[in-house]
Design an enzyme around this catalytic site. Structure first.
Site: not given
Length: 405
Positions: A12, A14, A39-40, A172, A318, A379
């Site tokens: 993965g 991510g 990863n795909k 969000e 995250a 942010k």
């Protein structure tokens, strides 16, 4: 020695998988370990930007980062393939197009929609899961506007958007919709009052982990821009063009677009591979390893990591995934060369939620509250910091929120 290098496989790409891979290349010299990333897709995407893709406020490509642009593929074996199953006993990973073996495994396969057994949720509700699913939401919303504009006697519910859940992603996404919908109304010459955006949340409040003042600010900001809230209201069923809500007195809300943001669980491959799940995820130990399998680390949305001070798991954000990557890479080196394993302890740098446009709210640096433009700037700084950690200043210039062009 090259032939006897331990094989470390990361599943993965991510936040957790990418940062772990990055850290492993810093922890090990090429002759010390063979590192493989599976990863795909051939790209990594900013999961925390998908709500913007779904609303149509940023371009799809802005959220994508080619893996080869930030990971040295001469140093890391990148396998562009889809994981089918993890075989713990034989220490192999079955892929759609082959099989790889490992000495150490890092699972960061991300999340999928948790429907909580609500009838029709899987079949009829969109979810903000990936670049592709987010793009589908964006395209579907605009299609509804085009239909409404072109049909002689359009159904008013075509322009009703129901969002299930008032957690971080849901709020969000609502903020981005509040910015995007007036633009679509102008494009298709549709009065803004013809559009309804309704958020349905089973809890009595939005964003349950935030301070009351911040919650009030967020809710009032969204309501001012036309968002309706139905709090303390459970979704009982999702139909093709409506949701059924309520306990004693049921209400059916007709809608042209239904988006579920109310819950996630570990990628189903984790459970199907025999790892024990608790509420959809694996309870890992303090060193981030799977129970009974010291050579397997599970990170990000696939894992529950306990906060010993509260007795509850950390929320899978995250920020936490990135910090888990540091601990995981350190512990992998320790397991191979000896030393003391590091236990994960979250260093909370604060949380800021975007409310669309130049608005946001949150806390930073030991609970200091930020609102409006000040919070939005913070942010963007947080988002750009991750890009800097991943790909340095050039990636920030190319993809970041603060760009000179």
């Amino acid at each position: 020695m090259i032939g006897n290098r331990p094989k470390i496989v990361v599943l993965g790409a991510g936040y957790a998988g990418m940062m772990t891979t990055k850290r492993l290349t810093q922890q090990f010299a090429p002759e010390e370990a063979e590192i493989t990333l599976v990863n795909k897709h051939n790209y990594h995407y900013q999961t925390t930007w998908l709500h913007e893709v779904a609303a149509g406020t940023i371009d799809v490509n802005r959220s994508r980062i080619m893996i080869s642009d930030v990971i040295n593929t001469r140093r890391v074996n990148f396998v562009h393939d889809t994981v089918v199953k993890i075989n713990k006993e034989s220490k192999t990973v079955q892929l759609e197009n082959g099989e790889i073996n490992y000495d150490y495994l890092v699972i960061g396969l991300g999340f999928e929609k948790a429907a909580f057994g609500i009838p029709g949720m899987e079949e009829h509700a969109f979810s903000i899961q990936s670049v592709d699913t987010s793009r589908m939401i964006r395209d579907h919303i605009e299609y509804q506007f085009a239909r409404y504009r072109n049909e002689k006697n359009p159904d008013p519910s075509m322009l009703t958007i129901v969002v299930g859940g008032a957690g971080f992603t849901g709020i969000e996404f609502l903020g981005e919709l509040a910015e995007r919908i007036p633009l679509l109304c102008k494009k298709y010459d549709i009065p803004r009052q013809d559009v309804r955006i309704i958020d349905i949340e089973a809890m009595p409040t939005i964003l349950p982990n935030f301070d009351e003042e911040l919650l009030t600010y967020a809710k009032e900001s969204l309501e001012y821009r036309g968002i309706e809230f139905k709090l303390g209201t459970k979704i009982k069923e999702v139909k093709e063009d409506s949701v059924v809500v309520g306990e004693e007195e049921e209400e059916e809300i007709k809608a042209g677009t239904i988006v579920w943001t109310g819950g996630v669980q570990a990628n189903r491959i984790v459970g199907e591979s025999g790892f024990e799940l608790t509420k959809g995820k694996v309870n890992v130990d303090a060193t981030l390893r799977a129970p009974g399998h010291d050579e397997v680390f599970i990170l990000g949305d696939c894992a529950w990591v306990m906060n010993n001070e509260t007795g509850k798991p950390y929320p899978p954000t995250a920020q936490i995934a990135i910090q888990e990557a540091d601990v995981c890479a350190h512990n992998l080196r320790t397991m191979i060369y000896g030393g003391t394993l590091q236990e994960f302890k979250f260093d909370d740098k604060g949380t800021v939620a975007s409310l669309g446009g130049s608005d946001a709210m949150g806390t930073v640096f030991d609970g200091n509250k930020l609102y409006g433009m000040q919070a939005k700037v913070m942010k963007n700084v947080i988002d750009d910091r991750y890009l800097f950690l991943l790909g340095g200043p050039m990636l920030v210039l190319k993809k970041g929120k603060f760009r000179p062009f």
